[in-house]
Scaffold this active site. Structure first.
Site, PDB file in Angstrom:
ATOM      1  N   ARG B 230      -2.472 -34.467 -35.310  1.00 25.61           N
ATOM      2  CA  ARG B 230      -3.346 -34.522 -36.482  1.00 25.61           C
ATOM      3  C   ARG B 230      -3.763 -35.976 -36.676  1.00 25.61           C
ATOM      4  NH1 ARG B 230      -3.902 -29.829 -35.933  1.00 25.61           N
ATOM      5  NH2 ARG B 230      -3.446 -28.148 -37.416  1.00 25.61           N
ATOM      6  N   HIS B 278     -11.299 -31.789 -30.576  1.00 20.86           N
ATOM      7  CA  HIS B 278     -10.204 -30.862 -30.909  1.00 20.86           C
ATOM      8  C   HIS B 278     -10.203 -29.681 -29.945  1.00 20.86           C
ATOM      9  CE1 HIS B 278      -7.344 -29.705 -34.396  1.00 20.86           C
ATOM     10  NE2 HIS B 278      -6.968 -29.113 -33.280  1.00 20.86           N
TER      11      HIS B 278
END
Lengths: 315, 315
Positions: B230, B278
């Site tokens: 993250r 991502h």
């Protein structure tokens, strides 16, 4: 046993000669390792073995007692071409460390293509946020040309990573979990089912220009090519055309017909080409010197010349 | 047993809701899977379980009988933050396929850094032919932050490739051939001996901003960072400063505090940053749906809610 003088023979402009002489000397403290130009005339008469890295053939011709040469490189196509038919045996380097380094390079650059790293780099330049569909390695068909010690080590790494692996060689091999092919017809068949083609072949009269326009056209859409062997094995113009039309998605090239790759060459700037400076599997001077030392020790004690290459076959 | 209605709850703008509903329905033909907005008022009263992908908390609040939610993602920090202290159990996705895909991504991008692919790409732009020194994987110290199912799978792949691997987790683990560390002090120690740092931690109050300027400065010269977890775990300004000075060699970033990464963000253009959208370890709808179906089947037959996350711990 007497201390033997063994010359290291390379072109005058080869930058690493002194390093090689030092590394070889460390591996053979009982012998005298010298650069060729340090040999006296009388020493030249006595040399039975020479260690070579792209030597000048005239230098070798000045060693009348020479029985064999040990290359510190795996690729010996220049030696073969220069020495022609000769009674002098050519021994090439077969180093498990080299195979491990090459296998790692094959894995690294296969994953580069498998994970679309070139596409993501291009997207980054455009500030484009777009995830491509993930393809599992089991769905990615990787084909290896050349199943010698390097090809076999590479195949094992690719199989362990989950890829669907096939391989092609002059004589058919049997390798666990690798679909093995041989011969010209089977090459066509394998190419048609290969998404990532990896060239690890030796350069010989049989492999020069092997990947020509016809064979490159057999690859499926979106296939990519990795050449870690010799530039001359792929037809340069055919490769460029296939990349220009997009028939080929990408080429990772570590080897070229002329090295260093001249600045004006098209590969440098082509969006579908990754240029590498012949860096993927460098010889390790330490392990190579130890293997050369073993070969020479066996020759000195038993008179046995190590397994030499097959001049006809070319490797 | 009666056919149960199970809602799939996501934000209205989530593009893959229909695909998820279809995949989940295929995995649970005996149940009725519907998008949240298709639920009737009476159905809402009866739902004991919901399948969620970044749901609107208000939607979940309208399900009075809800006992647990099954996330189709492994990262649940938003769910935890939104649901706060609750009696509803949060079950996150633990999928061996996800671990395999993440481990492959970790291997691929570790090899990208290990093999200096970013440097060779920059050299190609300059038409520069220069082979860098080869470093054996045994000499490359790779450190993994987070040793859950993803971290452990990644560590195994790195060990098999010959890297020197260490790992850090909240509670100390024991993993073959991996030097395992735990706790704040040992983190400092591990960072000082890590050439390639890979972040796979969950985002929790304990890990937010964990890699701050002080900790990044502990990394040795020429270290690189991979963040597949993250964005908020690395202090953005500290990372940029370390890359600007060259203290850090390169960063491979698949995650960001804001996603998609806005076009004006510095990472896009930084020569030492690889931006990924991502994409490294996408959830596989097929395997994820099968795991969700198993959890729900067990709940329906035995009333057992699957192992839920620890709200305090945050994962």
């Amino acid at each position: 046993m007497n201390r033997m003088t063994i010359p290291f023979v390379a072109r005058a402009d080869y930058a690493r000669s002194a390093d090689w002489v030092a590394a070889l000397q460390r591996s053979m403290p009982a012998q005298r390792i010298v650069a060729f130009d340090q040999l006296s005339q009388s020493e030249k008469q006595e040399c039975t073995v020479a260690i070579v890295a792209n030597p000048d053939p005239q230098d070798l011709a000045s060693l009348p007692a020479l029985r064999w040469v040990q290359s510190v490189w795996a690729g010996v196509e220049r030696l073969v071409a220069q020495m022609g038919s000769t009674d002098i045996s050519i021994v090439r380097l077969v180093d498990p460390q080299l195979a491990a380094t090459m296998a790692e390079a094959v894995l690294a650059w296969t994953l580069f293509l498998h994970r679309d790293m070139h596409t993501y780099a291009a997207q980054q330049q455009q500030r484009q946020w777009r995830a491509l569909d993930y393809v599992r390695p089991q769905q990615r068909r990787v084909g290896i040309l050349g199943l010698g010690s390097l090809g076999e080590a590479a195949a094992a790494r690719l199989v362990a990573t989950g890829f669907h692996v096939s391989g092609w060689s002059r004589q058919r091999k049997q390798i666990t979990d690798v679909a093995c092919f041989a011969g010209a017809e089977q090459l066509d068949f394998m190419l048609a089912g290969t998404d990532i083609l990896i060239c690890l072949l030796p350069l010989t009269p049989h492999t020069e220009g092997l990947l020509d326009a016809r064979r490159l056209a057999l690859l499926p859409p979106d296939a990519s090519v990795i050449n870690f062997a010799r530039g001359q094995i792929i037809d340069d113009g055919a490769l460029r055309a296939a990349l220009d039309t997009g028939a080929l998605k990408h080429a990772v090239l570590d080897v070229f017909a002329t090295e260093p790759l001249p600045p004006e060459q098209w590969q440098w700037q082509h969006a579908r080409v990754t240029v590498l400076p012949h860096c993927t599997a460098p010889t390790d001077m330490g392990t190579a010197s130890a293997i050369v030392a073993e070969n020479i020790a066996r020759f000195l004690t038993s008179g046995t010349v190590p397994k030499s290459i097959d001049i006809e076959r070319g490797y």
